[in-house]
Design a protein around this motif. Structure first.
Motif, PDB file in Angstrom:
ATOM      1  N   LEU A 534       0.836  -1.272  -0.025  1.00 10.24           N
ATOM      2  CA  LEU A 534      -0.008   0.127  -0.084  1.00 10.24           C
ATOM      3  C   LEU A 534       0.879   1.406  -0.055  1.00 10.24           C
ATOM      4  N   TYR A 535       1.887   1.421   0.907  1.00 14.23           N
ATOM      5  CA  TYR A 535       2.547   2.333   0.779  1.00 14.23           C
ATOM      6  C   TYR A 535       3.519   2.705  -0.544  1.00 14.23           C
ATOM      7  N   ASN A 536       3.988   1.657  -1.200  1.00 11.78           N
ATOM      8  CA  ASN A 536       4.583   1.594  -2.220  1.00 11.78           C
ATOM      9  C   ASN A 536       3.588   2.223  -3.812  1.00 11.78           C
ATOM     10  N   LYS A 537       2.128   2.010  -3.280  1.00 14.95           N
ATOM     11  CA  LYS A 537       1.416   2.490  -4.529  1.00 14.95           C
ATOM     12  C   LYS A 537       0.994   3.934  -4.310  1.00 14.95           C
ATOM     13  N   CYS A 538       1.055   4.397  -3.092  1.00 15.88           N
ATOM     14  CA  CYS A 538       0.483   5.603  -2.700  1.00 15.88           C
ATOM     15  C   CYS A 538       1.363   6.824  -3.122  1.00 15.88           C
ATOM     16  N   ALA A 539       0.821   8.142  -3.040  1.00 10.71           N
ATOM     17  CA  ALA A 539       1.526   9.254  -3.352  1.00 10.71           C
ATOM     18  C   ALA A 539       1.951   9.686  -1.866  1.00 10.71           C
ATOM     19  N   ALA A 540       1.205   9.661  -0.977  1.00 10.28           N
ATOM     20  CA  ALA A 540       1.294  10.136   0.389  1.00 10.28           C
ATOM     21  C   ALA A 540       0.720   9.518   1.254  1.00 10.28           C
ATOM     22  N   GLY A 541       1.241   9.570   2.808  1.00 11.26           N
ATOM     23  CA  GLY A 541       0.622   8.953   3.678  1.00 11.26           C
ATOM     24  C   GLY A 541       0.499   9.774   4.950  1.00 11.26           C
ATOM     25  N   LEU A 542      -0.755   9.561   5.562  1.00  9.79           N
ATOM     26  CA  LEU A 542      -1.250  10.361   6.879  1.00  9.79           C
ATOM     27  C   LEU A 542      -1.305   9.430   8.010  1.00  9.79           C
ATOM     28  N   CYS A 543      -0.695   9.939   8.915  1.00  4.75           N
ATOM     29  CA  CYS A 543      -0.678   9.263  10.133  1.00  4.75           C
ATOM     30  C   CYS A 543      -0.780  10.320  11.064  1.00  4.75           C
ATOM     31  N   MET A 544      -1.657  10.157  12.235  1.00  2.00           N
ATOM     32  CA  MET A 544      -2.031  11.299  13.386  1.00  2.00           C
ATOM     33  C   MET A 544      -1.605  10.785  14.737  1.00  2.00           C
ATOM     34  N   SER A 545      -0.528  11.207  15.186  1.00  2.00           N
ATOM     35  CA  SER A 545       0.090  10.821  16.594  1.00  2.00           C
ATOM     36  C   SER A 545      -0.097  11.877  17.708  1.00  2.00           C
ATOM     37  N   ALA A 546      -0.855  11.779  18.436  1.00  2.00           N
ATOM     38  CA  ALA A 546      -0.792  13.095  19.336  1.00  2.00           C
ATOM     39  C   ALA A 546      -0.260  12.548  21.061  1.00  2.00           C
ATOM     40  N   SER A 547       0.196  11.339  21.009  1.00  2.58           N
ATOM     41  CA  SER A 547       0.604  11.198  22.230  1.00  2.58           C
ATOM     42  C   SER A 547       2.234  10.540  22.364  1.00  2.58           C
ATOM     43  N   ASN A 548       2.794  10.309  21.189  1.00  2.00           N
ATOM     44  CA  ASN A 548       4.045  10.084  20.849  1.00  2.00           C
ATOM     45  C   ASN A 548       4.026   9.906  19.447  1.00  2.00           C
ATOM     46  N   PRO A 549       5.060   9.621  18.658  1.00  4.00           N
ATOM     47  CA  PRO A 549       5.284   9.448  17.288  1.00  4.00           C
ATOM     48  C   PRO A 549       4.672   7.918  17.324  1.00  4.00           C
ATOM     49  N   SER A 550       4.077   7.621  16.075  1.00  5.34           N
ATOM     50  CA  SER A 550       3.684   6.295  15.751  1.00  5.34           C
ATOM     51  C   SER A 550       4.954   5.566  15.079  1.00  5.34           C
ATOM     52  N   ARG A 551       4.904   4.322  15.087  1.00  7.37           N
ATOM     53  CA  ARG A 551       6.107   3.567  14.369  1.00  7.37           C
ATOM     54  C   ARG A 551       5.553   3.652  12.922  1.00  7.37           C
ATOM     55  N   ILE A 552       4.486   3.982  12.525  1.00 13.41           N
ATOM     56  CA  ILE A 552       4.069   3.910  11.147  1.00 13.41           C
ATOM     57  C   ILE A 552       4.563   4.924  10.202  1.00 13.41           C
ATOM     58  N   PRO A 553       4.885   6.179  10.604  1.00 14.99           N
ATOM     59  CA  PRO A 553       5.765   6.938   9.777  1.00 14.99           C
ATOM     60  C   PRO A 553       6.923   6.698   9.452  1.00 14.99           C
ATOM     61  N   PHE A 554       7.677   6.025  10.347  1.00 15.94           N
ATOM     62  CA  PHE A 554       8.981   5.364   9.995  1.00 15.94           C
ATOM     63  C   PHE A 554       8.951   4.158   9.130  1.00 15.94           C
ATOM     64  N   GLU A 555       7.711   3.403   9.118  1.00 19.70           N
ATOM     65  CA  GLU A 555       7.482   2.224   8.007  1.00 19.70           C
ATOM     66  C   GLU A 555       7.330   2.909   6.832  1.00 19.70           C
ATOM     67  N   MET A 556       6.404   3.990   6.954  1.00 18.22           N
ATOM     68  CA  MET A 556       6.045   4.542   5.494  1.00 18.22           C
ATOM     69  C   MET A 556       7.449   4.977   4.795  1.00 18.22           C
ATOM     70  N   MET A 557       8.288   5.891   5.614  1.00 16.16           N
ATOM     71  CA  MET A 557       9.570   6.309   4.910  1.00 16.16           C
ATOM     72  C   MET A 557      10.409   5.195   4.549  1.00 16.16           C
ATOM     73  N   ALA A 558      10.477   3.947   5.332  1.00 14.15           N
ATOM     74  CA  ALA A 558      11.289   2.983   4.776  1.00 14.15           C
ATOM     75  C   ALA A 558      10.877   2.499   3.362  1.00 14.15           C
ATOM     76  N   ALA A 559       9.548   2.407   3.322  1.00 16.40           N
ATOM     77  CA  ALA A 559       9.092   2.160   1.967  1.00 16.40           C
ATOM     78  C   ALA A 559       8.852   3.263   0.675  1.00 16.40           C
ATOM     79  N   GLY A 560       9.549   4.397   1.292  1.00 20.74           N
ATOM     80  CA  GLY A 560       9.622   5.589   0.327  1.00 20.74           C
ATOM     81  C   GLY A 560       8.432   6.326   0.133  1.00 20.74           C
ATOM     82  N   LEU A 561       7.454   6.321   1.104  1.00 16.89           N
ATOM     83  CA  LEU A 561       6.219   7.223   1.177  1.00 16.89           C
ATOM     84  C   LEU A 561       6.642   8.430   1.821  1.00 16.89           C
ATOM     85  N   PRO A 562       6.285   9.484   1.347  1.00 18.17           N
ATOM     86  CA  PRO A 562       6.122  11.028   1.802  1.00 18.17           C
ATOM     87  C   PRO A 562       4.874  10.827   2.981  1.00 18.17           C
TER      88      PRO A 562
END
Length: 711
Positions: A534-562
């Motif tokens: 999914l991260y590889n086929k999308c042009a952007a990823g949205l994650c909302m973290s209000a109490s600490n960063p989520s691990r998800i943005p880091f996984e998105m970055m690893a896949a090359g997703l802004p």
């Protein structure tokens, strides 16, 4: 023998004059003896009467004090057709492997069999075990064994009771398997080659050195030898019980012996783990194997135990996944871990373990429901606000706080907020995921904290060039978690969809079936492999973290997703500005940030290139190593200094321009709602109110929200 209808072994009834004459290989037989004169006659006869020709017989005596030497001298006079050599020690060597090594020096055959003096065998033993050596890769060939007592009474007809520990049908039929695979799956746990008398060896180079190394072991040297030899080739097995392994009635096991055996078991486990990548199921079997010895082993010899008290496991929980990954990392490092799960008064221990395996990954820890302690621990981890009361019931020398979120923010200011906030002052040693939480513990609660960085499994999350890219945004939607800001995200995505209707929106991360106020594809809970696609086929990823960063943005970055995230204090210490765009916490600014990533091709290209390069230095293994060093620091008092946690995101928050804010408000509060479920998730206002809102848009979002509240 063809079977065990009778309860006593009598090899002499099975003797035959038939001999194998074709494809005969040179097999040397070694008999190492020490004070077994009582069994020597049957042992030698069992060899002489093999249906497979014996190339030579080498009889060793390790300075016996009985009449073994006299018997050997007389017995060999009766054997005419097999070359025989005797090697008698003047002093006792004190170690069986020295005798094996001495016998090996005498061997002239291409294959050899160490036939211990007190054991016996079927006359078809060699004939059966030599057949697999037609495969040149085979270096060891062995068979199942019956266990007999001093009077040849059968104690057990086979060794399946020991093999069945693995709940496997592996030994039900003959096999030839790659040695390394047998090591990883079985010999990493248990010496499944139970008796050397049941093994035929290929005389390969390097055996002398391996036997020499085995002298460092008092109990498990044979196990060590098998693992080293099988690194060099394949293993063959026959399920026929052709070896008769004698279990003596005068055997005595002391606590000292158990301590030595336990240490050697752990030594071999660690040796194998350093060479091979073992799965967690294997580590679980190792723990089960050691647990059989726990009652007889001194406490100071046992592996150090760590307890984890966790909230009830829920499917799709990233927090639980992180806990289990770090539990497994500690187990691989050499600790034993027990998990105590929050009690729902319905789930059994076995069901809780199954849920953990199914929802996250196979875990080698023992799992218990509730807080009934099974041991005293070196360290016990609090892992969330739900576990604060439970952890008090678990006895431990010290307590750690595994902090993944600033949990007071899960609640409005009040009892829960204050109680959780106070828990950070209770003397639990914090280990945080990410640097912001460590900084917060130290600056606000004056509690020194260790941290480990946000990392990603780069074996799973990585760019896939062949996947066709889409004009699409993916959003990790978890409406059951208020800190994920799903309502705020939905408002932003509604704006995005209205301004850019061609952009597809994917929602994933939750099984909740709720209305969506815009056209979107709901994927539900998907696998990590599907996340990467999914991260590889999308042009952007949205994650909302209000109490600490989520691990998800880091996984998105690893896949090359802004990535677009919230500009809040919790995201400023861990998220890099080159790979993530942090937006002001308003629908219009989040939407504007997504549009910036989608429309600014140069910026998007730079973010796509930066992400995988940044995460290349942050594989999961790095985070595990940091966490393990922190635990070692607590338990073993090792030195460990980390870089000071400092803010790395220095840009201002991304804000929507005033003109776009007005346009966004017009979209949000219009009567026309586009929803795949035909039900709005955000409020709608009359057009007169919308015109009024547009007139005051320049006064700022805060004032706008105040006016909305008065409508």
């Amino acid at each position: 023998m063809k079977g065990f209808a009778m309860s006593t072994v009598n090899i002499y009834k099975e003797f035959t004059d038939q001999k194998v004459t074709e494809n005969v290989k040179k097999v040397s037989v070694i008999i190492p003896n020490y004070n077994y004169s009582r069994f020597l006659n049957e042992r030698i006869d069992s060899i002489v009467h093999q249906t497979y020709p014996v190339h030579e017989l080498i009889i060793l005596d390790d300075c016996s004090t009985d009449d073994s030497r006299m018997f050997i001298a007389e017995k060999i006079k009766t054997i005419k057709d097999i070359p025989i050599r005797t090697v008698f020690n003047e002093t006792n060597s004190g170690l069986v492997f020295s005798q094996w090594q001495k016998g090996l020096k005498e061997v002239t055959g291409d294959y050899f069999w160490i036939a211990e003096a007190d054991d016996s065998c079927d006359p078809h033993f060699l004939e059966t075990l030599m057949k697999p050596f037609d495969d040149e890769k085979v270096v060891l060939s062995y068979c199942d064994a019956a266990r007999i007592d001093d009077d040849n009474n059968v104690i057990r007809e086979n060794c399946q009771d020991l093999y069945n520990m693995f709940d496997s049908r592996h030994w039900d039929k003959a096999f030839v398997t790659e040695g390394s695979e047998e090591i990883k799956k079985y010999l990493s746990v248990l010496n499944t080659i139970l008796n050397v008398s049941g093994v035929v060896w290929k005389n390969i180079p390097g055996l002398h050195d391996i036997f020499e190394e085995a002298k460092n072991f008092k109990v498990a040297g044979d196990w060590y030898i098998y693992t080293k030899v099988l690194e060099k080739g394949s293993l063959a097995f026959s399920p026929k019980c052709l070896n008769y392994y004698r279990k003596h009635t005068d055997s005595v096991t002391s606590s000292v012996h158990c301590d030595i055996e336990y240490k050697e078991i752990v030594s071999i486990e660690e040796m194998v783990a350093q060479k091979y990548e073992l799965d967690m199921e294997t580590y679980r079997w190792q723990r089960i194997r050691r647990s059989y010895m726990d009652a007889n082993v001194s406490p100071e010899v046992k592996k150090k135990k760590i307890a984890w008290v966790i909230p009830y496991p829920g499917k799709g929980s990233g927090g639980h996944r992180t806990i289990i990954q770090n539990v497994n990392a500690l187990i691989r490092h050499g600790y034993e871990c027990d998990i105590y799960s929050e009690d729902d008064h319905r789930t059994t221990d076995e069901q809780a373990a199954q849920k953990i395996d199914e929802f996250y990954e196979t875990c080698a820890a023992f799992v218990y429901v509730g807080a009934n302690p099974r041991a005293e621990y070196e360290l016990c981890f609090v892992t969330g606000w739900q576990t604060l009361e439970m952890v008090r019931k678990i006895p431990a020398k010290q307590y750690g706080y595994f902090i993944q979120d600033y949990e007071p923010w899960f609640f409005p200011m009040g009892n829960e907020y204050l109680i959780i906030e106070d828990s950070y002052r209770r003397g639990y040693s914090p280990i945080t995921i990410g640097r912001w939480l460590a900084n917060k513990m130290e600056t606000e609660f004056h509690t020194p904290a260790q941290y480990f960085d946000f990392c990603a499994d780069t074996k799973i999350y990585h760019p896939i060039e062949e996947i066709e890219k889409e004009d699409a945004v993916c959003y990790v939607w978890q409406p059951e978690k208020p800190r994920r800001g799903s309502e705020l995200a939905f408002r932003a995505l509604k704006i995005l969809k209205a301004v850019r209707p061609q952009t597809k929106i994917y929602l994933y991360g939750s099984a909740v079936d709720a209305p969506v106020p815009f056209e979107a594809e709901k994927l539900g809970i998907i696998s990590v492999q599907e996340c990467n696609e999914l991260y590889n086929k999308c042009a952007a990823g949205l994650c909302m973290s209000a109490s600490n960063p989520s691990r998800i943005p880091f996984e998105m970055m690893a896949a090359g997703l802004p990535v677009v995230e919230l500009y809040r204090e919790n995201n400023l210490f861990d998220l890099p500005e080159e790979g993530v765009l942090l937006a002001e916490s308003s629908p219009e600014s989040i939407a504007a940030a997504l549009l910036e990533v989608l429309d600014n091709k140069e910026m998007a290209s730079s973010m796509r290139a930066f992400g995988p390069q940044f995460m290349k230095d942050l594989p999961l293994e790095k985070g595990f190593a940091q966490f393990i060093r922190s635990v070692d620091h607590l338990v073993l008092h090792t030195e460990y200094e980390q870089p000071k946690a400092e803010q790395i995101y220095t840009r201002a928050p991304y804000k929507a321009a005033d003109e776009f804010r007005a346009q966004a408000l017009d979209i949000l509060y219009t009567d026309e709602v586009s929803s795949t479920d035909a039900a709005p998730a955000v409020p709608s206002l009359p057009r007169r109110a919308l015109r009024k809102l547009r007139r005051i848009a320049g006064r700022g979002v805060r004032m706008i929200r105040q006016r909305i509240g008065k409508q």
